[in-house]
Design a protein around this motif. Structure first.
Motif, short mmCIF file in Angstrom:
data_model
loop_
_atom_site.label_atom_id
_atom_site.label_comp_id
_atom_site.label_asym_id
_atom_site.label_seq_id
_atom_site.Cartn_x
_atom_site.Cartn_y
_atom_site.Cartn_z
N TYR A 335 40.79 34.73 155.68
CA TYR A 335 41.64 34.89 154.50
C TYR A 335 40.77 35.27 153.31
O TYR A 335 39.69 34.73 153.11
CB TYR A 335 42.38 33.58 154.19
CG TYR A 335 43.47 33.26 155.18
CD1 TYR A 335 44.78 33.69 154.99
CD2 TYR A 335 43.18 32.51 156.32
CE1 TYR A 335 45.77 33.39 155.90
CE2 TYR A 335 44.17 32.21 157.24
CZ TYR A 335 45.46 32.66 157.03
OH TYR A 335 46.44 32.36 157.94
N LEU A 336 41.28 36.20 152.53
CA LEU A 336 40.65 36.58 151.27
C LEU A 336 41.23 35.72 150.16
O LEU A 336 42.46 35.63 150.00
CB LEU A 336 40.87 38.06 150.97
CG LEU A 336 40.40 38.55 149.59
CD1 LEU A 336 38.88 38.47 149.49
CD2 LEU A 336 40.89 39.97 149.33
N ILE A 337 40.37 35.08 149.39
CA ILE A 337 40.82 34.20 148.31
C ILE A 337 40.17 34.66 147.01
O ILE A 337 39.00 35.06 147.00
CB ILE A 337 40.47 32.73 148.61
CG1 ILE A 337 41.06 31.80 147.54
CG2 ILE A 337 38.98 32.52 148.74
CD1 ILE A 337 40.92 30.33 147.87
N ALA A 338 40.95 34.65 145.95
CA ALA A 338 40.46 35.02 144.63
C ALA A 338 40.74 33.88 143.67
O ALA A 338 41.86 33.36 143.62
CB ALA A 338 41.13 36.31 144.15
N THR A 339 39.74 33.49 142.91
CA THR A 339 39.89 32.41 141.93
C THR A 339 39.53 32.93 140.55
O THR A 339 38.68 33.83 140.40
CB THR A 339 39.01 31.21 142.28
OG1 THR A 339 37.63 31.60 142.22
CG2 THR A 339 39.32 30.70 143.67
N THR A 340 40.14 32.35 139.55
CA THR A 340 39.81 32.69 138.18
C THR A 340 38.58 31.91 137.75
O THR A 340 38.18 30.93 138.40
CB THR A 340 40.99 32.33 137.26
OG1 THR A 340 41.21 30.91 137.31
CG2 THR A 340 42.26 33.04 137.71
N PRO A 341 37.93 32.29 136.65
CA PRO A 341 36.79 31.49 136.17
C PRO A 341 37.16 30.05 135.85
O PRO A 341 36.30 29.16 135.88
CB PRO A 341 36.36 32.25 134.91
CG PRO A 341 36.82 33.65 135.12
CD PRO A 341 38.09 33.55 135.89
N GLN A 342 38.45 29.79 135.56
CA GLN A 342 38.89 28.43 135.26
C GLN A 342 39.03 27.57 136.51
O GLN A 342 39.26 26.36 136.40
CB GLN A 342 40.23 28.47 134.52
CG GLN A 342 40.14 29.03 133.11
CD GLN A 342 40.04 30.55 133.07
OE1 GLN A 342 40.17 31.22 134.10
NE2 GLN A 342 39.79 31.11 131.89
#
Length: 480
Positions: A335-342
């Motif tokens: 799975y590709l996961i993207a997170t914000t800097p927060q």
């Protein structure tokens, strides 16, 4: 050697194949105190039912009671204290008419016993002015009532009776609390926030907020459990990865019913999927953590990474080859996961075979279309997507490569150190999600990869729900 039934004048032996013989309840070692208390109480009840003064408690371990003395042919479970077969009651040997009394005399004798046992008592003593005739009339009136109904009514209570009733009420309340503790209802977690967080992974307030959102989709399913219990069952499966058979024992349902309820709740993830969203640029820049601001300013939009979940080995050779991961050396789903800097999860892809490269998943997951000109994307060195990111007028930052070079340039080393210091937060988010929901540690059943009702597979819904619940928890990224 055959054993006789322990009941007085019981001549049935264990050689009689038409009957079943049961041992006296015995306290188990290494068992819970409440279970041992029930077993001990049932053992004493059986012993008292024998009415035998020639038998000691130690001899009970070698004695049996046959099935003739139970209404259903076998004793009730030690926890079912209200069952009539919790104690043997039939043909106990000491209830006999030994005299030559006729049937009316026998009935009169039984009524006299009831009057002696249930004779009403006065809360205050009778006045000395009351004569014997009045008392005699009261006794006759009471006797007439007993002769007609056979039941005495104690209308006046003494202080001892009131104290006993209060103790019984307190005991009933305690038993009710014990029952609620084991059925995982809402009352089971009153004043137990730590226990609820352990099973559900959420606070009670957040749990109720989710329940209100998905309750319309739960009312039409199995009615044996409440909506509260259905959602709790699903969260217990995600958090502790308990087998459905164990969940069935806890909620007093079958394994198939537990599996059906879990699937029913999981596919409702679309009702609160909006909690995974791509924030706008103004919100990102106004809340940028200091660690990112010191390195890249306020231009970092997203941090990318992939994580894999181990699955059972497929029987199909093509599926086995597509899911084989050379990195994990197992069959996995990626799975590709993207997170914000927060630290919040802003994107989660559908599942891909473990053999698929990170670049291919990124290019085909519709994530890059969310980028804006000037955004900075942080990723691992395996994401060779600089051209794809540049097509959207964004910048890709990855650690430096030593391939084809004797060593890295000092400037490249310093930049790599800065990227690694902030890119590690996506790995912290992934680790937090895996530790909080142990179902993601695998291996998961191959049946969860089948499509259901023209939607994504069950495993995709499970991963999405876990990411949504992670966003409801406190962020692992420090703000300062």
């Amino acid at each position: 050697m055959p054993t006789l039934c322990a009941v007085f004048e019981g001549f049935n032996k264990t050689t009689n194949k038409n009957l079943s013989f049961y041992r006296f309840p015995k306290v188990w070692k290494n068992s819970a105190s409440d279970i041992n208390a029930l077993l001990l109480a049932q053992r004493k009840s059986w012993f008292n039912a024998l009415h035998r003064s020639d038998v000691t408690d130690k001899q009970l371990d070698h004695m049996r009671i046959c099935s003739l003395h139970f209404k259903m042919g076998k004793p009730a479970h030690y926890g079912d204290t209200k069952n009539s077969d919790w104690t043997p009651t039939l043909k106990m040997g000491y209830i006999k008419n030994r005299g030559k009394a006729t049937t009316p005399n026998l009935l009169r004798y039984k009524r006299a016993e009831k009057r002696t046992l249930f004779r009403p008592t006065k809360l205050f003593e009778e006045s000395p002015n009351n004569n014997l005739d009045d008392q005699h009339n009261e006794d006759e009136k009471y006797e007439d009532i007993n002769d007609e109904t056979g039941i005495s009514c104690n209308t006046e209570l003494t202080m001892d009776n009131i104290s006993e009733l209060k103790l019984l009420k307190d005991k009933c309340d305690q038993l009710q609390r014990d029952v609620n503790f084991f059925n995982f209802s809402e009352n089971s977690f009153l004043d137990r926030p730590t226990m609820f967080t352990y099973y559900a992974g959420l606070t009670m307030d957040v749990f109720k907020l989710i329940l209100e959102s998905i309750k319309p989709g739960l009312t039409a399913s199995n009615q044996r459990l409440t909506e509260f219990q259905k959602l709790l069952l699903c969260l217990m499966k995600l958090r502790l990865n308990l087998p459905f058979k164990g969940l069935g024992f806890r909620f007093n349902i079958t394994c198939a019913t537990a599996s059906m309820i879990f699937r029913k709740v999981i596919i409702l993830e679309h009702m609160f999927k909006r909690l995974i969203y791509w924030p706008n640029r103004e919100a990102l820049r106004s809340t940028m953590p200091q660690s990112f601001f010191n390195v890249f300013g306020n231009s970092v939009a997203v941090i990318l990474d992939c994580f894999e979940i181990t699955i059972e080995k497929p029987s199909n050779l093509k599926a086995r080859a597509q899911s084989w991961s050379s990195y994990k050396n197992k069959n996995t789903v990626k799975y590709l996961i993207a997170t914000t800097p927060q630290g919040s999860i802003s994107f989660i892809s559908v599942g891909w075979g473990g053999r698929t490269s990170d670049k291919y998943i990124t290019d085909n997951s519709n994530l890059l279309n969310k980028l804006l000109p000037g955004d900075v994307v942080l990723a691992f060195r395996g994401f060779t997507i600089s051209e794809s990111v540049g097509f959207h007028c964004a910048t890709l930052k990855t650690p430096g490569f030593t391939k084809g070079l004797p060593q890295l340039h000092p400037c490249t080393i310093e930049e790599t150190r800065k990227i690694a210091s902030v890119r590690i937060h996506v790995e912290r988010v992934i680790g937090f999600t895996r530790s909080k929901f142990k179902i993601l540690n695998g291996p998961v059943q191959i049946t969860t990869l089948k499509n259901q009702d023209d939607r994504t597979c069950l495993l995709d819904s499970i991963v999405t729900v876990c990411c949504i619940l992670t966003n409801m928890c406190n962020s692992v990224v420090p703000v300062t």
